[in-house]
Design a protein around this motif. Structure first.
Motif, PDB file in Angstrom:
ATOM      1  N   THR A  62       0.795  -1.285   0.024  1.00  0.00           N
ATOM      2  CA  THR A  62      -0.074   0.171   0.018  1.00  0.00           C
ATOM      3  C   THR A  62       0.884   1.231  -0.026  1.00  0.00           C
ATOM      4  OG1 THR A  62      -0.316   0.134   2.433  1.00  0.00           O
ATOM      5  CG2 THR A  62      -1.793  -1.347   1.323  1.00  0.00           C
ATOM      6  N   ALA A  63       2.269   1.104  -0.273  1.00  0.00           N
ATOM      7  CA  ALA A  63       3.091   2.299   0.063  1.00  0.00           C
ATOM      8  C   ALA A  63       2.892   3.334  -1.153  1.00  0.00           C
ATOM      9  CB  ALA A  63       4.664   1.649  -0.060  1.00  0.00           C
ATOM     10  N   SER A  64       2.763   2.905  -2.214  1.00  0.00           N
ATOM     11  CA  SER A  64       2.494   3.928  -3.513  1.00  0.00           C
ATOM     12  C   SER A  64       1.083   4.093  -3.520  1.00  0.00           C
ATOM     13  CB  SER A  64       3.000   3.046  -4.686  1.00  0.00           C
ATOM     14  OG  SER A  64       2.966   3.999  -5.756  1.00  0.00           O
ATOM     15  N   ARG A  65       0.732   5.390  -3.112  1.00  0.00           N
ATOM     16  CA  ARG A  65      -0.762   5.900  -3.286  1.00  0.00           C
ATOM     17  C   ARG A  65      -0.519   7.450  -3.802  1.00  0.00           C
ATOM     18  NH1 ARG A  65      -1.982   5.395   3.051  1.00  0.00           N
ATOM     19  NH2 ARG A  65      -1.054   3.143   3.602  1.00  0.00           N
ATOM     20  N   PRO A  66      -0.539   7.310  -5.352  1.00  0.00           N
ATOM     21  CA  PRO A  66      -0.744   8.623  -6.254  1.00  0.00           C
ATOM     22  C   PRO A  66      -2.033   9.209  -6.021  1.00  0.00           C
ATOM     23  CG  PRO A  66       0.044   6.879  -7.631  1.00  0.00           C
ATOM     24  CD  PRO A  66      -0.114   6.068  -6.186  1.00  0.00           C
ATOM     25  N   PHE A  67      -1.954  10.425  -5.732  1.00  0.00           N
ATOM     26  CA  PHE A  67      -3.351  11.445  -5.833  1.00  0.00           C
ATOM     27  C   PHE A  67      -3.803  11.161  -4.510  1.00  0.00           C
ATOM     28  CE2 PHE A  67      -2.407  10.456 -10.458  1.00  0.00           C
ATOM     29  CZ  PHE A  67      -2.122  11.600 -10.784  1.00  0.00           C
ATOM     30  N   ASP A  68      -3.461  10.192  -3.505  1.00  0.00           N
ATOM     31  CA  ASP A  68      -4.120  10.169  -2.171  1.00  0.00           C
ATOM     32  C   ASP A  68      -3.612  11.196  -1.345  1.00  0.00           C
ATOM     33  OD1 ASP A  68      -5.690   7.655  -0.828  1.00  0.00           O
ATOM     34  OD2 ASP A  68      -4.592   8.610   0.438  1.00  0.00           O
TER      35      ASP A  68
ATOM     36  N   THR B 177      -3.034  10.751   1.819  1.00  0.00           N
ATOM     37  CA  THR B 177      -2.109  10.199   2.621  1.00  0.00           C
ATOM     38  C   THR B 177      -0.682   9.982   2.168  1.00  0.00           C
ATOM     39  OG1 THR B 177      -2.799   7.967   2.395  1.00  0.00           O
ATOM     40  CG2 THR B 177      -3.928   9.210   4.039  1.00  0.00           C
ATOM     41  N   ARG B 178      -0.444  10.158   0.918  1.00  0.00           N
ATOM     42  CA  ARG B 178       0.787   9.737   0.049  1.00  0.00           C
ATOM     43  C   ARG B 178       2.023  10.372   0.857  1.00  0.00           C
ATOM     44  NH1 ARG B 178      -1.684  13.655  -2.242  1.00  0.00           N
ATOM     45  NH2 ARG B 178      -0.786  15.162  -3.642  1.00  0.00           N
ATOM     46  N   ASN B 179       3.104   9.817   0.809  1.00  0.00           N
ATOM     47  CA  ASN B 179       4.442  10.507   1.371  1.00  0.00           C
ATOM     48  C   ASN B 179       5.685  10.063   0.383  1.00  0.00           C
ATOM     49  OD1 ASN B 179       4.381   7.707   1.944  1.00  0.00           O
ATOM     50  ND2 ASN B 179       4.660   8.038   4.202  1.00  0.00           N
ATOM     51  N   GLY B 180       5.640   9.866  -0.705  1.00  0.00           N
ATOM     52  CA  GLY B 180       6.736   9.766  -1.568  1.00  0.00           C
ATOM     53  C   GLY B 180       6.548   8.266  -2.655  1.00  0.00           C
ATOM     54  N   PHE B 181       7.232   8.480  -3.396  1.00  0.00           N
ATOM     55  CA  PHE B 181       7.164   7.159  -4.437  1.00  0.00           C
ATOM     56  C   PHE B 181       8.017   6.013  -4.142  1.00  0.00           C
ATOM     57  CE2 PHE B 181      11.298   9.264  -6.231  1.00  0.00           C
ATOM     58  CZ  PHE B 181      11.825   8.164  -6.405  1.00  0.00           C
TER      59      PHE B 181
END
Length: 422
Positions: free
Chosen positions: A224-230, A232-236
Motif C-alpha cells: 500500500t506504500a505507493s499512493r498517487p493522488f491520495d 495520505t501519500r508520502n513519496g514514490f
C-alpha cells in the motif's frame, strides 16, 4: 511528400508482478500491487525499505551464462524484452535492410546495480581507499557506459542502423520512443527497436532518494506504500523493469499484414529550467508539451479518451500535473479518466515511461483503463477522475501519456488506435 506515420507492431514488458506482457496487463487490470519489502539487500539502514522487484531468472528467459556474466541486470532486461518484442511483431529481420533498422534505448541510471556491486568488491566492502582493480569483472567498463545497452540490443536483433541511448531521467522512456519515431518519420530508418530499461534497486540508489526524502518511508503493508493522488501519500516507491517496442512505418506494416497495437501520433518534450528536483506548481511546461503533442497528432483536447499520468505519489508532482491537465485540456480534463500505474509497479525511473506507453497501447487494444491502486482518500487539490482501485471498461481511441523528471524534463506522447487518425 507523403507523411510517414509510425505504429507499434511488437511489445514486450518485464515489470514487477510478472515477467511478460500478459502478466503485466493482468496485474494492471486486476488492480494488484507488486511492491514489497526489499529482498535484494538488507534495507534496514535505509529510511525507505520497500520497492517493486521483478522475480527474474535470466537463463529461464534464454540468456546464456556468458551473457549473464557480461550484462548488468538492466541490460539483461532490455535484451530479453527486445527479443520478445521482435517475436511479437512477427517481423522477419532478414526481409528488412539491416542498415535501415535502428535501436533507441532509454535509461536514467544505467548499470547502477553492477557498479554498486563491483565497487563493494574492489574496495573490499569500502575498507580500501585505493581499490584493487584485479578483483573486478572483465566487463566493468560496459557497466560504466550506458551506451552498452544500445549495443547489446543491436547485437541481439541484428540492427545495424542508428543505435542510441537516451538518458533524460524519468522521461527517458518516452523520449527514447519519441526519438525513434522521429527517425522513422524523417526517413533515417524504417524499423526501430525502441524502449527503456532500468534496474536501480541498490543501496546507492536508496541512499540518494533517502537524502532528499523522495521515496516513501511506509514500511507496514508495503503493497500500500505507493499512493498517487491520495491525501495520505508520502513519496514514490522505487521499481525496476523494461518495455521494448518494434516501431514501423505504417504502410510497410500494413503491407506485411502486421498486427498494429497503436499509432504514435504525437510527441513533445520541454524543460522547466527551474530547479533540479522542484516543479512549478502551475505545470506550464508540461501543459505546453501536451499542447504540442496534440498539435502534432492533429487532435483536439476533446479527442483524448484516457490519460496515463506520471502519478509518482509525491505531493508536488501530483498537483503539478493536475494543473497541467487543466491548463492544456480545459474543461475536458474533468471528463477524462486518469490513472497512475506506478501505484502497482512502482517507479522504475527511466524505464517507466516506456512501460507506461505499453500500458497505453494495451488500453487502446482492450478498451480498458487501468486503475490507480491505493487511492482511498483523494487529495482535494487533485480533483480529476483518477479511476480509483478498479479497472474501468472505456473506449480508448486516443490516449495521452506524460512524464516528469528531475532536472525539469517534461514529456508528452499521444497514441491512437489503428485507423483513428485520417
Amino acid at each position: 511528400m507523403t507523411e510517414r506515420r509510425v505504429v507499434i507492431t511488437g511489445i514486450e514488458v518485464l515489470a514487477p508482478g510478472g515477467a511478460g506482457t500478459k502478466d503485466f496487463w493482468s496485474l494492471l487490470t486486476d488492480g494488484r500491487t507488486a511492491t514489497r519489502t526489499i529482498t535484494f539487500f538488507d534495507p534496514a539502514p535505509f529510511r525507505s525499505q520497500v520497492a517493486a522487484e521483478i522475480d527474474f531468472d535470466p537463463e529461464q528467459h534464454g540468456l546464456t551464462p556468458q551473457e549473464v556474466r557480461r550484462m548488468d541486470r538492466a541490460a539483461q532486461f532490455a535484451v530479453v524484452a527486445a527479443r520478445g518484442a521482435v517475436a511479437d511483431s512477427g517481423l522477419v529481420f532478414d526481409n528488412v535492410h539491416e542498415h535501415r533498422t535502428g535501436v533507441a534505448i532509454g535509461s536514467a541510471v544505467g548499470a547502477t546495480m553492477s557498479l554498486d556491486q563491483e565497487y563493494r568488491v574492489v574496495s573490499d566492502g569500502g575498507r580500501l581507499h585505493e581499490v584493487d582493480h584485479t578483483y573486478a569483472v572483465p566487463h566493468l567498463y560496459d557497466y560504466l557506459v550506458p551506451s552498452s545497452f544500445a549495443a547489446e540490443v543491436a547485437w541481439a536483433v541484428g540492427a545495424q542502423g542508428p543505435a542510441t541511448v537516451i538518458s533524460t531521467g524519468c522521461t527517458s522512456g518516452i523520449d527514447s520512443v519519441g526519438y525513434a519515431v522521429e527517425l522513422i518519420r524523417e526517413g533515417s530508418a524504417d524499423v526501430m527497436v525502441a524502449g527503456a530499461t532500468d534496474a536501480p534497486i541498490s543501496p546507492i540508489t536508496m541512499a540518494c532518494f533517502d537524502a532528499i526524502k523522495a521515496t516513501s518511508p511506509r514500511r507496514e503493508q508495503p503493497e500500500t506504500a505507493s499512493r498517487p493522488f491520495d491525501a495520505t501519500r508520502n513519496g514514490f516507491v522505487l521499481g525496476e523493469g523494461t518495455a521494448v517496442f518494434v516501431l514501423e512505418e505504417m504502410e510497410s506494416a500494413r503491407r506485411r499484414g502486421a498486427h498494429v497495437y497503436a499509432e504514435i501520433a504525437g510527441y513533445a518534450t520541454r524543460s522547466n529550467a527551474f530547479h533540479m528536483t522542484g516543479l512549478r506548481p502551475d505545470g506550464k511546461e508540461m501543459a505546453e508539451a501536451i499542447r504540442t503533442a496534440l498539435g502534432e497528432a492533429r487532435l483536439n483536447p476533446d479527442d483524448i479518451d484516457y490519460i496515463n499520468a506520471h502519478g509518482s505519489g509525491t505531493k508536488q508532482n501530483d498537483r503539478h500535473e493536475t494543473a497541467a491537465f487543466k491548463d492544456s485540456l480545459g474543461e475536458h480534463a474533468y471528463r477524462i479518466p486518469v490513472s497512475s500505474i506506478k501505484s502497482m509497479v512502482g517507479h522504475s525511473l527511466g524505464a517507466i515511461g516506456a512501460i507506461e506507453i505499453a500500458a497505453c497501447a494495451l488500453a487502446i487494444e482492450h478498451n480498458v483503463v487501468p486503475p490507480t491502486a491505493n487511492l482511498h482518500h483523494p487529495d482535494p487539490e487533485c480533483d480529476l477522475d483518477y479511476v480509483p482501485l478498479t479497472a474501468r471498461e472505456h473506449r480508448t481511441d486516443a490516449v495521452l501519456t506524460v512524464g516528469s523528471g528531475f532536472g525539469g524534463f517534461q514529456s508528452a506522447m499521444v497514441l491512437t488506435g489503428p485507423g483513428r487518425r485520417p
